[in-house]
Structures are given as structure tokens and as C-alpha cells.
Design an enzyme around this catalytic site. Structure first.
Site, PDB file in Angstrom:
ATOM      1  N   THR A 173       0.839  -1.198   0.000  1.00 56.63           N
ATOM      2  CA  THR A 173       0.000   0.000   0.000  1.00 56.63           C
ATOM      3  C   THR A 173       0.872   1.244   0.000  1.00 56.63           C
ATOM      4  O   THR A 173       1.948   1.244   0.598  1.00 56.63           O
ATOM      5  CB  THR A 173      -0.863  -0.007   1.280  1.00 56.63           C
ATOM      6  OG1 THR A 173      -1.836  -1.029   1.144  1.00 56.63           O
ATOM      7  CG2 THR A 173      -1.575   1.311   1.514  1.00 56.63           C
ATOM      8  N   GLY A 203     -10.495  -2.583   2.980  1.00 56.11           N
ATOM      9  CA  GLY A 203      -9.568  -2.514   4.114  1.00 56.11           C
ATOM     10  C   GLY A 203      -9.675  -1.200   4.877  1.00 56.11           C
ATOM     11  O   GLY A 203     -10.678  -0.486   4.803  1.00 56.11           O
ATOM     12  N   THR A 224      -0.376   1.484   6.864  1.00 54.38           N
ATOM     13  CA  THR A 224      -0.244   0.309   6.006  1.00 54.38           C
ATOM     14  C   THR A 224      -0.134  -0.920   6.894  1.00 54.38           C
ATOM     15  O   THR A 224       0.224  -0.814   8.067  1.00 54.38           O
ATOM     16  CB  THR A 224       0.981   0.420   5.079  1.00 54.38           C
ATOM     17  OG1 THR A 224       1.161  -0.835   4.404  1.00 54.38           O
ATOM     18  CG2 THR A 224       2.265   0.728   5.842  1.00 54.38           C
ATOM     19  N   GLY A 227      -5.248  -4.492   7.187  1.00 56.50           N
ATOM     20  CA  GLY A 227      -6.345  -3.542   7.324  1.00 56.50           C
ATOM     21  C   GLY A 227      -7.297  -3.861   8.456  1.00 56.50           C
ATOM     22  O   GLY A 227      -7.798  -2.962   9.151  1.00 56.50           O
TER      23      GLY A 227
HETATM   24  N1  ASP Z   1      -3.781  -1.819   4.673  1.00 53.20           N
HETATM   25  C1  ASP Z   1      -4.036  -2.412   3.388  1.00 53.20           C
HETATM   26  C2  ASP Z   1      -5.315  -3.180   3.439  1.00 53.20           C
HETATM   27  O1  ASP Z   1      -5.536  -3.883   4.385  1.00 53.20           O
HETATM   28  C3  ASP Z   1      -2.960  -3.317   2.940  1.00 53.20           C
HETATM   29  C4  ASP Z   1      -1.564  -2.769   3.010  1.00 53.20           C
HETATM   30  O2  ASP Z   1      -1.273  -1.876   3.752  1.00 53.20           O
HETATM   31  O3  ASP Z   1      -0.736  -3.225   2.273  1.00 53.20           O
HETATM   32  O4  ASP Z   1      -6.065  -3.131   2.500  1.00 53.20           O
END
Ligand code: ASP
Length: 321
Positions: A173, A203, A224, A227
């Protein structure tokens, strides 16, 4: 020179140095440097924090090495679904999207929602219709889905083990926070979600106070990691609350949010936060977070591994002597 600063992340994930091939590591560093430069240039010309975070995130959405826009992870159906959010710390206006599939730059759609829409969060086809009505470019799966992501998806489908140099649950992300010369803060986050997530899963990224938050009075935050964990801990708001109500410093608030309810909320977490002075804090429990920072009058800074600590600005070093 008036104070301004930008900081970005390209995701935090549990990965060890031996698991990441050198080529990929270099591609991350280069991608971060490009995105940081694009955001910094906006601020340098006197542009707004909102435009700067959009520019930095657009750059990473274009770059296939990050999990946002082109090259993002696929759902169990082998399709892209994007989430994004942007917040203006001055007006507290917000724009967010969930589960969009065809919008080339989800963060730009979020920004148009912030500017033109009476609602904060649009999802799926409704969000795409709003993008069309506002002349934002749409793209088909052939633009977004890279051969690498298709292969990962096939591997997952066949329940193959993780492949070298590309751990299965990689989450890259992207996000940015900035302070402009007028003292305004902004935050932006954009993602393709988790690899092999269920169709329709949204997320933390577009959840204000979860994955994204900005308020001129205190800080701007972009998260990040997993999520579900970030949402349940309301981590972006936790940083804000620890600073505002408990008087914590930026770094201490960020570190505490990373550890919050560690017993109940297990999972990868990475937090990028900036305060009203343009100082930055990165907190993560993964050992690895792609990150960068560039403040006016200082050298840009890029790092991946935890051991790469932020250099202190020259002036601060002088004062400590
Ligand atoms: N936070 C993001 C999600 O859960 C994923 C990530 O940070 O890579 O969609």
C-alpha cells in the site's frame, strides 16, 4: 525559507533481508525517490499539501512495484479492487473510494470526491460512474494486471508455496503526508488491498481515522499493514488522540499506536505521521517499511529496513553539540 515537508510510504510488511532480491529492493528505492520528488516539487512551487500528497501517490500508483493502481494485488477472483482516501487537514474535507476496479488513479478520484461530492465515501460502480462524470481516465484489466501478479494469483489458486523474492502476503500500500507553506497538512493512502482477499473486501485505507487522517491542529497520518487490525485499533486516530489529549510527542504516539492492544490485535502495522512542524515519524512492527521524507532545505531520505534510521537534520545536530 518557509517550512514545508513531505513523507511517503510504500507499505510495511514482514520480510527478512534474504527474502527480497536486490533488483526488487532497488526498484523500491527508485520508486520511492521518484514519488518523493514529485510531491516535493509541488510544495517547492508553493502548491498545497493536498496536491503534493496526490502527486506522490499518483507516482506510486503508476509504478508496478507498489500495491496501488497498476501492478496491484488481485482478489481471489483474479481481479483488481482498489481503495483510496485523501483528507485535507485544513477544511477536514475527505474523499474516499472502496472497491473500484477501472479507475486509473483511485487517489485522484478520492480527491475529486473531496472537492465536488456531498458524500465522503463512494464504492464500486457508483464511484466509477462519478469518475466518468468527472472525466477521470478509466482503464481495463490489461492495464492494471501485470504478469507477476497474474502468476502470484495462479500460484495461490494452485496452493503453491511462497516463491523466492516475492512472499505471498506482500502488501505494498502507498501513502503520503505533507505540510505546505501555508501550514496545511494533508494525508493520502491508496491500495490494491491484501493479496487474494475476498471479492468485496474493503480494508482500512478509505476508513477515516483507521488508515488515513489529517487535521491541521495535530497531525496527518497514513497507515499500512493488515487492514482488519488497523481498523479495529482505529490507528490513525489513535496517533491523533495520543498527541492531542495525552500530550505525546509525534514519535511516541506513533510507536504506541503500533503496539496498541498487541495481545488482541495481532498483525503487520506500519504508520507514517507528520506533525504541524513538518516533523515525521515512522512506526512499524515488521522490520521493513518502504519510506521516504524530504523537508525544505534538507536532503531527501529513503529507507526500507528498520536498521536504516532517519538522519537528523543538520541544524538540529548543530544545536545538540
Ligand atoms: N492496509 C491495506 C489493506 O488492508 C494493505 C496494506 O497496507 O498493504 O487493505
Amino acid at each position: 525559507m518557509k517550512k514545508f515537508a513531505i513523507a511517503i510510504h510504500g507499505g510495511a510488511e514482514s520480510v527478512n533481508p534474504g527474502e527480497l532480491d536486490k533488483e526488487k529492493e532497488e526498484a523500491y528505492r527508485q520508486g520511492l525517490a521518484e514519488a518523493l520528488k514529485e510531491g516535493y516539487e509541488v510544495l517547492e512551487k508553493g502548491g498545497s499539501a493536498l496536491d503534493a500528497v496526490e502527486a506522490a501517490v499518483n507516482s506510486m500508483e503508476r509504478n508496478v512495484v507498489f500495491n496501488a493502481g497498476r501492478g496491484a494485488s488481485l482478489t481471489q477472483r483474479g481481479e483488481n479492487e482498489f481503495d483510496a482516501a485523501i483528507m485535507d487537514g485544513n477544511t477536514l474535507r475527505v474523499g474516499a473510494v472502496g472497491g473500484v476496479r477501472y479507475v486509473q488513479h483511485p487517489i485522484s478520484l478520492a480527491k475529486v470526491i473531496l472537492q465536488k461530492c456531498e458524500h465522503c465515501l463512494l464504492v464500486g460502480t457508483g464511484a466509477e460512474e462519478f469518475a466518468l462524470a468527472n472525466n477521470l481516465p478509466l482503464k481495463g484489466p490489461e492495464y492494471f494486471i501485470t504478469p507477476e501478479k497474474r502468476e502470484t494469483w495462479l500460484d495461490k489458486q494452485q496452493e503453491k508455496a511462497e516463491r523466492k523474492g516475492m512472499p505471498g502476503s506482500m502488501t505494498d500500500t502507498v501513502g503520503a503526508v505533507a505540510l505546505d507553506i501555508n501550514g496545511n497538512l494533508a494525508a493520502a493512502t491508496s491500495t490494491g488491498g491484501l493479496t487474494h482477499q475476498l471479492k468485496g473486501r474493503v480494508g482500512d485505507t478509505p476508513i477515516i481515522g483507521g488508515g488515513t487522517l489529517a487535521n491541521n491542529e495535530v497531525c496527518a497520518v497514513s497507515c499500512t499493514g493488515e487492514g482488519e487490525v488497523i481498523m479495529r485499533g482505529v490507528l490513525a486516530h489513535e496517533v491523533y488522540a495520543l498527541m492531542k489529549y495525552a500530550g505525546n510527542s509525534l514519535q511516541s504516539a506513533t510507536d504506541k499506536a503500533v503496539q496498541l492492544h498487541d495481545d488482541k490485535l495481532k498483525g503487520d502495522r506500519g504508520i507514517l505521521a507528520m506533525d504541524t512542524a513538518g516533523k515525521v515519524a515512522f512506526g512499524f512492527n515488521t522490520g521493513f517499511m518502504k519510506r521516504g521524507y524530504h523537508a525544505a532545505d534538507e536532503e531527501p531520505y529513503i529507507a526500507l529496513w528498520e536498521s536504516e534510521k532517519l538522519k537528523k537534520p543538520a541544524k538540529q545536530k548543530e544545536m545538540e553539540k
